[in-house]
Motif scaffolding. Structure first.
Motif, PDB file in Angstrom:
ATOM      1  N   HIS A 188       4.457  -2.261  -5.266  1.00 31.71           N
ATOM      2  CA  HIS A 188       2.871  -2.369  -4.705  1.00 31.71           C
ATOM      3  C   HIS A 188       2.611  -2.258  -3.058  1.00 31.71           C
ATOM      4  CE1 HIS A 188       3.297  -5.497  -8.027  1.00 31.71           C
ATOM      5  NE2 HIS A 188       2.308  -4.847  -8.427  1.00 31.71           N
ATOM      6  N   LEU A 189       3.744  -2.927  -2.530  1.00 31.10           N
ATOM      7  CA  LEU A 189       3.306  -2.500  -0.649  1.00 31.10           C
ATOM      8  C   LEU A 189       3.909  -0.920  -0.428  1.00 31.10           C
ATOM      9  CD1 LEU A 189       5.177  -5.991   0.648  1.00 31.10           C
ATOM     10  CD2 LEU A 189       2.684  -5.491   0.363  1.00 31.10           C
ATOM     11  N   ALA A 190       4.978  -0.760  -0.705  1.00 31.46           N
ATOM     12  CA  ALA A 190       5.365   1.233  -0.795  1.00 31.46           C
ATOM     13  C   ALA A 190       3.903   1.753  -1.080  1.00 31.46           C
ATOM     14  CB  ALA A 190       6.396   1.623  -2.032  1.00 31.46           C
ATOM     15  N   VAL A 191       3.442   1.274  -2.520  1.00 30.42           N
ATOM     16  CA  VAL A 191       2.619   2.435  -3.271  1.00 30.42           C
ATOM     17  C   VAL A 191       0.916   2.394  -1.484  1.00 30.42           C
ATOM     18  CG1 VAL A 191      -0.003   2.499  -4.416  1.00 30.42           C
ATOM     19  CG2 VAL A 191       2.549   2.147  -4.925  1.00 30.42           C
ATOM     20  N   LEU A 192       1.017   0.913  -1.342  1.00 27.98           N
ATOM     21  CA  LEU A 192       0.324   0.408   0.001  1.00 27.98           C
ATOM     22  C   LEU A 192       0.369   1.186   0.993  1.00 27.98           C
ATOM     23  CD1 LEU A 192      -1.046  -2.662  -0.592  1.00 27.98           C
ATOM     24  CD2 LEU A 192      -2.031  -0.987  -1.138  1.00 27.98           C
ATOM     25  N   ALA A 193       1.434   1.319   1.703  1.00 31.00           N
ATOM     26  CA  ALA A 193       2.290   2.383   2.720  1.00 31.00           C
ATOM     27  C   ALA A 193       2.522   3.779   2.689  1.00 31.00           C
ATOM     28  CB  ALA A 193       4.044   1.981   3.031  1.00 31.00           C
TER      29      ALA A 193
END
Length: 313
Positions: A188-193
Motif C-alpha cells: 500500500h505504501l509503495a503505491v503511495l510513494a
C-alpha cells in the motif's frame, strides 16, 4: 452436541450450530463442501462391505499429546451425515490431553460413522494442531505483556475454524478479513510513494474518511518511518522484521502513543526475545500456515460376538 465450554454431552443436532465464535453459516459451508468432496455419490466401500443394519461404537483417540480444538466440529460432521449418531465429548475445546487419552466416543449406524470419519478427523486434527502450536507460543511469552495473535495466512475456506483453534490455544485473533480494519502494509505504501503521497498525509486523509469505530494500523520497516506514522494518529504501528534492538528502540519512540505490533519471521525460538522488547502484540503467521495436523485417530471398538466366540472344550 457437546457445549465446548462446559463439556456437557447430548445427542448431536440435525444441523450444525455455532461452535464458540464460529459463525453457523461458515461451519455449515465447510462441512457441506468437505462431505460432498469426500463422498459425492456415497461411500461405495461401506455400502459394499458393511451391512445396512450394523452399528458401531468408536473412540476419538489421541496418538500424541496436545490441546483440543474442534471437538464440537467433529460432532457436527457426524450429525450432518446422520442425526442419529451420538457423540460424547470427553474433553472440552482448549483442554490439554496426553497420548492415549480418549477425546470422544461415537456411536451409531456403522455406515454413517465410516462415511463421516475422514472429514471429521481432518478438521479436528487440523484445528487441534493449530491450538497445540499456539499454546506453545503463548507459554513462551507468559512473562511478558505481549499477546500472541494470528494473521490472515489461513487455509482458504477454513479461516473461521482456524481462528477458533488459535483461541483454544490461548492466542488472540487479528482482523478477520480485509473488511474489518485498516492495515496499510508495504505494498500500500509503495503505491503511495509512487504517486508522491507522504505517508502522514495519507494517514490523515484515511482517518477523515473512516468512521470513528474503525481501527487504523500501518506497517513500517524502518526506524525513521515510526515518528511520521505515529504522529499522524494511528491506533497500532506494526514493526516488520525489526531486530530485537530495533524493536526496543521502536517501542521507546512510540512512547505509548499507539499499540506496537511485532511481525515477520517469528518462530518459537525467537518469540520470547521479541516479546521481551516491550511490544504489545506479536503476530505469528506460522500458527496457521505451518501448523502440523495433530495425530488423532478414530478406532472402532470391537467386542467379541458371544455366538461366534471360541468355547472352552
Amino acid at each position: 452436541m457437546t457445549d465446548i465450554t462446559t463439556g456437557a454431552t447430548a445427542a448431536a443436532p440435525t444441523t450444525p450450530t455455532a461452535v464458540g465464535a464460529i459463525p453457523p453459516h461458515a461451519l455449515r459451508r465447510v462441512i457441506e463442501t468437505a462431505l460432498e468432496e469426500d463422498a459425492p455419490w456415497g461411500d461405495v466401500t461401506s455400502e459394499a462391505f458393511v451391512p445396512a443394519d450394523a452399528t458401531a461404537t468408536a473412540t476419538l483417540a489421541a496418538r500424541e499429546p496436545g490441546v483440543l480444538s474442534g471437538g464440537a466440529v467433529f460432532a457436527a460432521v457426524m450429525a450432518a451425515v446422520d442425526p442419529g449418531i451420538v457423540v460424547t465429548l470427553e474433553r472440552a475445546d482448549g483442554a490439554t490431553f496426553a497420548a492415549g487419552d480418549t477425546l470422544a466416543i461415537v456411536s451409531g449406524a456403522a455406515r454413517s460413522v465410516l462415511r463421516a470419519e475422514r472429514v471429521a478427523l481432518n478438521l479436528v486434527q487440523r484445528m487441534s494442531g493449530i491450538a497445540t502450536v499456539t499454546a506453545r507460543y503463548v507459554a513462551a511469552v507468559a512473562d511478558t505483556r505481549a499477546r500472541i495473535v494470528d494473521t490472515r495466512k489461513t487455509t482458504p475456506g477454513l479461516r473461521a475454524l482456524e481462528r477458533h483453534a488459535v483461541r483454544c490455544g490461548g492466542g488472540h485473533n487479528h482482523r478477520t478479513s480485509l473488511s474489518d480494519a485498516v492495515l496499510a502494509k508495504d505494498n500500500h505504501l509503495a503505491v503511495l510513494a509512487a504517486r508522491g503521497v507522504p505517508i502522514e498525509e495519507a494517514i490523515r486523509a484515511a482517518r477523515e474518511r473512516l468512521g470513528h469505530t474503525v481501527h487504523l494500523e500501518v506497517e513500517v520497516d524502518r526506524i525513521d518511518q515510526i515518528e511520521p506514522v505515529v504522529g499522524a494518529g494511528v491506533d497500532t504501528i506494526m514493526l516488520d522484521n525489526f531486530t530485537p534492538d530495533m524493536l526496543r528502540a521502536g517501542v521507546a519512540l512510540v512512547g505509548g502513543r499507539a499499540l506496537v505490533e511485532a511481525s515477520g519471521g517469528v518462530t518459537l525460538e525467537s518469540v520470547a526475545t521479541i516479546a521481551a522488547t516491550g511490544v504489545d502484540i506479536v503476530s505469528v503467521g506460522a500458527l496457521t500456515h505451518s501448523a502440523r495436523a495433530l495425530d488423532l485417530g478414530l478406532d472402532v471398538v470391537v467386542e467379541p460376538d458371544v455366538a461366534t466366540a471360541p468355547r472352552d472344550r
